[in-house]
Design an enzyme around this catalytic site. Sequence first.
Site, PDB file in Angstrom:
ATOM      1  CD  GLN A 120      -3.085  -1.024   0.081  1.00  0.00           C
ATOM      2  OE1 GLN A 120      -3.140  -0.055  -0.659  1.00  0.00           O
ATOM      3  NE2 GLN A 120      -4.002  -1.997   0.039  1.00  0.00           N
ATOM      4  CB  SER A 121       0.482   4.638   1.336  1.00  0.00           C
ATOM      5  OG  SER A 121      -0.688   4.885   0.584  1.00  0.00           O
ATOM      6  CG  MET A 122       4.400   0.957   4.102  1.00  0.00           C
ATOM      7  SD  MET A 122       5.140  -0.335   5.125  1.00  0.00           S
ATOM      8  CE  MET A 122       5.101  -1.764   4.048  1.00  0.00           C
ATOM      9  CE  LYS A 124       0.655   7.977  -1.064  1.00  0.00           C
ATOM     10  NZ  LYS A 124      -0.100   6.729  -1.178  1.00  0.00           N
ATOM     11  CE1 TYR A 229      -0.268   9.740   2.663  1.00  0.00           C
ATOM     12  CE2 TYR A 229      -2.400   8.899   1.952  1.00  0.00           C
ATOM     13  CZ  TYR A 229      -1.044   8.723   2.129  1.00  0.00           C
ATOM     14  OH  TYR A 229      -0.459   7.536   1.752  1.00  0.00           O
TER      15      TYR A 229
END
Length: 402
Positions: A120-122, A124, A229
């Site tokens: 997921q957003s890790m 980023k 965010y």
Amino acid sequence: MTSYRNSEPRLPIMRESPPRLRVPFADWDRAPWNRWSFQHVREVLPTAEVWRGNGQPSSLPQLPQDLSGIPFTGVDGATRTVESFLDESYTDGFLVLHKGRILTERYFNGMGERTLHLSQSMAKSVTAATAGCLVAQGLLDPDALITHYLPELEATAYKGARLRHVLDMTSGVRFNEDYTDPLSDIGRSDVASGWKPAPAGVTDFPEHMWELILSLTTLERPHGELFAYRSIETDVLAFCMERASGRRLPELVSEFLWQPMGADESGCFTLDRAGYALADGGLNATLRDYARFGALYLHDGFFNGRQIVPADWVRQTRIGDARLFGEPYTLTTPNGAYRNQFWIEDVSRPAIMCRGVFGQLIYIDSSRDLVVVKLSSWPDFLNIEFGVNTLRMIHALANELV
């Protein structure tokens, strides 16, 4: 259908031949299906490899310790242990790296040491670390206008925004990140990224991520005024990276991170229909390789006997402005900030985090030489109680380690 915890019987999702409980494409990332799909993304979506190269994996010595009984107090006032909370919070993988040694490495729910788990957003943070390497090479300038790299965005609300604004998510571009609304901007992103089919009766959704970015034409505040965010900011960053380097994101992550850090396994990114790798959440990797990535940021980017991420880039990542930070972000990190696509837990301390929905976390505290990785498949996108209790558990662990 409800989800199940690790202490409960596992549903036979995709386990029979042919499978009786087949994962529905429209809900593959929702409970209970995500308990299977987060470990099997390559069976759900097209992906591109992040090659680990031909080198030997970097050493992660083991010094096993039983940390399972360490207690902490949850937000409800009840006492929990590490073991009980790992079960309560739908954990798939859990690793504690302290002073370069793995103290505990746990797998649940069918996960193993070679399993690639959705970040997921890790993703980023991984994208931004790679961007820092491109900055050091002179290919990117954080102070440059985004339109210097992507002139097509002159016709969007990104006109006038700088690369620094998307690195820190402080552009003023309107992007609705309501995960539960299929018609929101993030809902449109799910379709554009290839993760979901378009809602019934909807025919005007963007066909790929670049088309989605070109549709963002509303400015809701001046660039740089406030943190908000917005996952799309990472994709704008990634398109700048690809345009500046002439190479695709999976190749860049392989060259600048995965190969030099000595990854155990090749990772992968999910792809949209134009072949773009989803920078904001599409990375998949093993538990140990997430720990290696965290270790890059412990010692100013030095790991596996070499400088991998520029030291100054890592130091800057630990310094944020809490004045730009407000609710709902302060509910889990009251004195936090966001910098270079990392979350800063408290601006008075050097602890930073990679976080993703459904309970993905890499916690990095350079003052304690500590990395904690927790991979999960929560029933919900966000759960403030789980999020706060995860940090309380980590603080209790850190206080026990010497």
